[in-house]
Motif scaffolding. Structure first.
Motif, PDB file in Angstrom:
ATOM      1  N   ILE A  13      -5.906  26.927   9.842  1.00  9.40           N
ATOM      2  CA  ILE A  13      -6.446  27.044  11.204  1.00  9.40           C
ATOM      3  C   ILE A  13      -5.310  27.074  12.225  1.00  9.40           C
ATOM      4  N   ASP A  14      -4.329  26.190  12.060  1.00  6.56           N
ATOM      5  CA  ASP A  14      -3.179  26.181  12.973  1.00  6.56           C
ATOM      6  C   ASP A  14      -2.412  27.506  12.921  1.00  6.56           C
ATOM      7  N   ALA A  15      -2.234  28.039  11.735  1.00  6.61           N
ATOM      8  CA  ALA A  15      -1.527  29.318  11.600  1.00  6.61           C
ATOM      9  C   ALA A  15      -2.328  30.445  12.257  1.00  6.61           C
ATOM     10  N   ALA A  16      -3.636  30.401  12.117  1.00  2.00           N
ATOM     11  CA  ALA A  16      -4.480  31.423  12.755  1.00  2.00           C
ATOM     12  C   ALA A  16      -4.357  31.350  14.272  1.00  2.00           C
ATOM     13  N   PHE A  17      -4.258  30.141  14.832  1.00  7.23           N
ATOM     14  CA  PHE A  17      -4.034  29.994  16.270  1.00  7.23           C
ATOM     15  C   PHE A  17      -2.714  30.629  16.681  1.00  7.23           C
ATOM     16  N   GLU A  18      -1.683  30.402  15.898  1.00 11.05           N
ATOM     17  CA  GLU A  18      -0.374  30.991  16.209  1.00 11.05           C
ATOM     18  C   GLU A  18      -0.444  32.512  16.197  1.00 11.05           C
ATOM     19  N   VAL A  19      -1.122  33.065  15.206  1.00  9.87           N
ATOM     20  CA  VAL A  19      -1.271  34.523  15.133  1.00  9.87           C
ATOM     21  C   VAL A  19      -2.017  35.018  16.370  1.00  9.87           C
ATOM     22  N   ALA A  20      -3.106  34.339  16.748  1.00 12.18           N
ATOM     23  CA  ALA A  20      -3.896  34.753  17.913  1.00 12.18           C
ATOM     24  C   ALA A  20      -3.061  34.701  19.185  1.00 12.18           C
ATOM     25  N   ARG A  21      -2.284  33.654  19.340  1.00 12.53           N
ATOM     26  CA  ARG A  21      -1.456  33.511  20.546  1.00 12.53           C
ATOM     27  C   ARG A  21      -0.357  34.570  20.609  1.00 12.53           C
ATOM     28  N   GLU A  22       0.233  34.861  19.475  1.00 13.40           N
ATOM     29  CA  GLU A  22       1.361  35.786  19.446  1.00 13.40           C
ATOM     30  C   GLU A  22       0.951  37.246  19.511  1.00 13.40           C
ATOM     31  N   SER A  23      -0.142  37.588  18.827  1.00 13.94           N
ATOM     32  CA  SER A  23      -0.473  39.009  18.749  1.00 13.94           C
ATOM     33  C   SER A  23      -1.949  39.329  18.964  1.00 13.94           C
ATOM     34  N   GLY A  24      -2.744  38.350  19.358  1.00 15.36           N
ATOM     35  CA  GLY A  24      -4.155  38.595  19.641  1.00 15.36           C
ATOM     36  C   GLY A  24      -5.062  38.274  18.474  1.00 15.36           C
ATOM     37  N   VAL A  25      -6.289  37.927  18.805  1.00 16.37           N
ATOM     38  CA  VAL A  25      -7.286  37.538  17.804  1.00 16.37           C
ATOM     39  C   VAL A  25      -7.574  38.663  16.828  1.00 16.37           C
ATOM     40  N   THR A  32      -1.826  38.092   7.693  1.00 22.29           N
ATOM     41  CA  THR A  32      -1.009  37.566   8.794  1.00 22.29           C
ATOM     42  C   THR A  32      -0.968  36.043   8.776  1.00 22.29           C
ATOM     43  N   VAL A  33      -2.081  35.418   8.422  1.00 22.26           N
ATOM     44  CA  VAL A  33      -2.115  33.952   8.344  1.00 22.26           C
ATOM     45  C   VAL A  33      -1.263  33.475   7.178  1.00 22.26           C
ATOM     46  N   ALA A  34      -1.383  34.135   6.030  1.00 22.14           N
ATOM     47  CA  ALA A  34      -0.579  33.766   4.862  1.00 22.14           C
ATOM     48  C   ALA A  34       0.907  33.942   5.157  1.00 22.14           C
ATOM     49  N   LYS A  35       1.253  34.995   5.865  1.00 17.09           N
ATOM     50  CA  LYS A  35       2.657  35.229   6.211  1.00 17.09           C
ATOM     51  C   LYS A  35       3.188  34.085   7.078  1.00 17.09           C
ATOM     52  N   LYS A  36       2.372  33.618   8.040  1.00 20.21           N
ATOM     53  CA  LYS A  36       2.777  32.488   8.886  1.00 20.21           C
ATOM     54  C   LYS A  36       3.047  31.245   8.053  1.00 20.21           C
ATOM     55  N   LEU A  37       2.285  31.080   6.990  1.00 21.13           N
ATOM     56  CA  LEU A  37       2.397  29.892   6.135  1.00 21.13           C
ATOM     57  C   LEU A  37       3.376  30.080   4.974  1.00 21.13           C
ATOM     58  N   ASN A  38       3.937  31.271   4.854  1.00 17.66           N
ATOM     59  CA  ASN A  38       4.822  31.588   3.738  1.00 17.66           C
ATOM     60  C   ASN A  38       4.146  31.323   2.397  1.00 17.66           C
ATOM     61  N   CYS A  39       2.925  31.843   2.279  1.00 18.32           N
ATOM     62  CA  CYS A  39       2.184  31.685   1.022  1.00 18.32           C
ATOM     63  C   CYS A  39       1.446  32.990   0.725  1.00 18.32           C
ATOM     64  N   SER A  40       0.751  33.009  -0.392  1.00 12.07           N
ATOM     65  CA  SER A  40      -0.069  34.178  -0.719  1.00 12.07           C
ATOM     66  C   SER A  40      -1.383  34.094   0.071  1.00 12.07           C
ATOM     67  N   THR A  41      -2.184  35.125  -0.015  1.00 15.58           N
ATOM     68  CA  THR A  41      -3.474  35.119   0.682  1.00 15.58           C
ATOM     69  C   THR A  41      -4.507  34.247  -0.037  1.00 15.58           C
ATOM     70  N   GLN A  42      -4.228  33.872  -1.264  1.00 14.89           N
ATOM     71  CA  GLN A  42      -5.190  33.108  -2.065  1.00 14.89           C
ATOM     72  C   GLN A  42      -5.628  31.805  -1.408  1.00 14.89           C
ATOM     73  N   PRO A  43      -4.729  30.963  -0.878  1.00 14.25           N
ATOM     74  CA  PRO A  43      -5.188  29.727  -0.238  1.00 14.25           C
ATOM     75  C   PRO A  43      -6.055  29.991   1.000  1.00 14.25           C
ATOM     76  N   VAL A  44      -5.731  31.034   1.740  1.00 13.98           N
ATOM     77  CA  VAL A  44      -6.512  31.375   2.928  1.00 13.98           C
ATOM     78  C   VAL A  44      -7.932  31.735   2.517  1.00 13.98           C
ATOM     79  N   MET A  45      -8.064  32.593   1.530  1.00 14.67           N
ATOM     80  CA  MET A  45      -9.386  33.028   1.086  1.00 14.67           C
ATOM     81  C   MET A  45     -10.123  31.933   0.312  1.00 14.67           C
ATOM     82  N   TYR A  46      -9.400  30.983  -0.239  1.00 11.53           N
ATOM     83  CA  TYR A  46     -10.032  29.849  -0.916  1.00 11.53           C
ATOM     84  C   TYR A  46     -10.775  28.981   0.104  1.00 11.53           C
ATOM     85  N   HIS A  47     -10.131  28.707   1.234  1.00 11.43           N
ATOM     86  CA  HIS A  47     -10.726  27.835   2.244  1.00 11.43           C
ATOM     87  C   HIS A  47     -11.720  28.556   3.152  1.00 11.43           C
ATOM     88  N   PHE A  48     -11.556  29.871   3.307  1.00 17.45           N
ATOM     89  CA  PHE A  48     -12.425  30.640   4.195  1.00 17.45           C
ATOM     90  C   PHE A  48     -12.843  31.921   3.481  1.00 17.45           C
TER      91      PHE A  48
END
Length: 179
Positions: A13-25, A32-48
């Motif tokens: 959620i925090d990484a998604a806020f950063e993406v929204a602030r930097e480049s828009g919702v 983009t969220v996974a890139k902010k967290l330096n991880c794969s997309t798997q954890p993002v899609m696991y939680h959401f």
């Protein structure tokens, strides 16, 4: 005991806020969220399961604690959100993105029960009277927030707080007359 997850829901959620602030919702996605967290997309899609879930959670998890009375605090927080995140505010509340939860549907939702219960106790009113007061303040705050989010009014917290307080007092009196 399973190992502790390295990427938590809150981190996403925090990484998604950063993406929204930097480049828009519109640029929030699993990559983009996974890139902010330096991880794969798997954890993002696991939680959401969907990015829409993430966008909504991002807003809901960032509400500040109410102050100076619960209704004044809720109203001011809502308006502050429109100031701090105007693009996200417009997406969530003016674009039809969150149409499944209109204000009239929300007033009867389970998620609002804790807030209404605290208000009901503080105001010593019936739940129906409390809902009327909440609805009045929510509509008033939404009007202010919408005008501010669209750059049609400058934010003056003292003035807005005064108007919210007057609206609250009027809504309470009107609800009491409905006894």
């Amino acid at each position: 005991m399973p190992p502790k997850a390295k990427v938590t829901k809150d981190m996403i959620i925090d990484a998604a806020f950063e993406v929204a602030r930097e480049s828009g919702v519109e640029n929030i996605n699993a990559r983009t969220v996974a890139k902010k967290l330096n991880c794969s997309t798997q954890p993002v899609m696991y939680h959401f399961e969907t990015i829409e879930e993430l966008k909504k959670a991002k807003y809901l998890m960032n509400i500040k604690e109410p102050q100076e009375g619960i209704m004044l605090g809720i109203g001011l927080n809502y308006i502050r959100f429109a100031i701090e995140e105007p693009k996200l505010f417009r997406l969530l509340f003016q674009s039809g993105f969150a149409t499944e939860n209109s204000l009239l549907e929300m007033i009867d939702s389970e998620e609002l029960i804790p807030i209404l219960s605290v208000m009901q106790e503080a105001m010593e009113m019936s739940i129906e009277q409390t809902k009327k007061v909440f609805l009045t303040i929510a509509l008033f705050a939404h009007g202010y927030a919408s005008i501010i989010a669209n750059n049609l009014l400058e934010y003056d917290e003292e003035l807005i707080a005064s108007h919210l307080e007057q609206t609250y007092k009027g809504a309470v009196l009107a609800a009491q007359e409905d006894i």
